[in-house]
Write an enzyme that holds these catalytic residues in place. Structure first.
Site, PDB file in Angstrom:
ATOM      1  N   TYR A 159       0.844  -1.210   0.000  1.00  0.00           N
ATOM      2  CA  TYR A 159       0.000   0.000   0.000  1.00  0.00           C
ATOM      3  C   TYR A 159       0.877   1.258   0.000  1.00  0.00           C
ATOM      4  O   TYR A 159       0.512   2.303  -0.504  1.00  0.00           O
ATOM      5  CB  TYR A 159      -0.957  -0.040   1.190  1.00  0.00           C
ATOM      6  CG  TYR A 159      -2.180   0.832   1.028  1.00  0.00           C
ATOM      7  CD1 TYR A 159      -3.064   0.641  -0.026  1.00  0.00           C
ATOM      8  CD2 TYR A 159      -2.462   1.856   1.940  1.00  0.00           C
ATOM      9  CE1 TYR A 159      -4.183   1.437  -0.185  1.00  0.00           C
ATOM     10  CE2 TYR A 159      -3.578   2.651   1.803  1.00  0.00           C
ATOM     11  CZ  TYR A 159      -4.435   2.437   0.744  1.00  0.00           C
ATOM     12  OH  TYR A 159      -5.546   3.238   0.604  1.00  0.00           O
ATOM     13  N   LYS A 166      -3.044   8.386   3.008  1.00  0.00           N
ATOM     14  CA  LYS A 166      -4.279   8.186   3.800  1.00  0.00           C
ATOM     15  C   LYS A 166      -4.100   8.704   5.230  1.00  0.00           C
ATOM     16  O   LYS A 166      -5.059   9.203   5.829  1.00  0.00           O
ATOM     17  CB  LYS A 166      -4.692   6.710   3.799  1.00  0.00           C
ATOM     18  CG  LYS A 166      -5.182   6.193   2.449  1.00  0.00           C
ATOM     19  CD  LYS A 166      -6.379   6.968   1.919  1.00  0.00           C
ATOM     20  CE  LYS A 166      -6.972   6.328   0.682  1.00  0.00           C
ATOM     21  NZ  LYS A 166      -7.949   7.201   0.011  1.00  0.00           N
TER      22      LYS A 166
END
Ligand code: NAD
Length: 259
Positions: A159, A166
């Protein structure tokens, strides 16, 4: 009686009928909400988005181009929204981008400065840009939501830079919640479990993430986009009138498990 009867707002951005934004729109419309949509201005995108909207039965609602990395697009988008809807009550930020060459297991340390800048700009700064432009159109207060993932707080191999983006997005949502609270505008984040969308498929090793959630989450299954859409309705409606600066997990409870 719908939970969003009389409420108007914007949803950015649907790419196709698998997009989380599509599932949110589908539920918002079912609950009586009226929407205008953004789309990323690139080849064939407008046609694809219109087709997806038609499938959901909301093909007649207005759509306007908006590349959130361009301030002028954000300004033009909200000018069009104001002309078509007048004032608004909600904003849905459901978009992100990072160069997928760096969303591969073992590639985080290699992240170039420009890849980092672009991921953080499109995926996190855009929430601030959209909120600033939307606030003058929200004289009666309202609700802004954005989409995050567990990779903001814990390492999810692959990720990578999107996890950093995020973290910035979730933090930005809290700072916006603090400042916009005076205007009775609430800002919350949904942290969703993995859902099979175009963006999710760009993340290296995603199949093992789905398998892991199915085996280890309290509900022993993955979530679907509709479940995110229904939580979005709660956050956009007056049911959540006392909730702001919050991150709500729609992930089969996976975040609660340590081992
Ligand atoms: P998606 O690919 O369907 O949607 C991503 C959207 O971002 C697309 O509509 C794309 O056009 C838009 N976008 C990219 N760059 C843009 C730009 N410069 N300006 C405007 N729009 C731009 O994928 P999705 O999974 O529905 O993603 C929506 C949100 O949900 C993202 O924030 C994503 O990180 C988040 N999320 C997804 C998952 C998942 O597993 N799918 C899980 C948690 C959070």
């Amino acid at each position: 009686m719908g939970l969003l009867d009389g409420k108007k707002g914007v949803i950015l951005n649907i790419a196709n009928d698998r997009s989380i934004a599509w599932h949110i729109a589908n539920n918002v419309v079912k609950q009586g909400g009226q929407c205008a949509f953004g789309f990323l201005p690139m080849e064939k995108m407008e046609r694809r988005v219109r087709m997806a909207m038609q499938e959901g039965g909301f093909g007649q609602m207005p759509i306007f181009p908006c590349d959130v990395s361009r301030d002028e697009d954000i300004a033009a988008f909200f000018a069009s929204v104001q002309q078509s809807l007048g004032t608004i009550d909600f904003v849905v930020h459901s978009l992100a981008f990072a160069n997928k060459a760096y969303l591969q297991v073992g590639k985080f340390t290699e992240t170039p400065r420009e890849v980092f800048r672009q991921a953080l700009d499109i995926s996190a700064y855009s929430l601030i840009g959209l909120a600033r432009a939307a606030a003058p159109l929200m004289p009666n207060g309202g609700s802004i939501i954005c989409m995050s993932y567990l990779g903001a707080e814990k390492v999810i191999p692959g990720y990578n830079v999107m996890g950093v983006a995020k973290s910035a997005l979730e933090s930005s949502a809290r700072y916006l919640a603090y400042e916009l609270g005076e205007k009775r505008i609430r800002v919350n984040t949904i942290s969703a479990g993995p859902v099979r969308t175009l963006s999710a498929m760009a993340v290296g090793g995603i199949d093992s993430v789905f398998e892991h959630v199915e085996k280890k989450s309290p509900l022993r299954r993955n979530i679907d986009g509709d479940e995110v859409g229904r939580t979005a309705v709660y956050l956009l409606s007056d049911l959540s009138s006392g909730v702001t600066g919050e991150t709500i997990y729609v992930d089969s409870g996976f975040n609660a498990v340590g081992l």
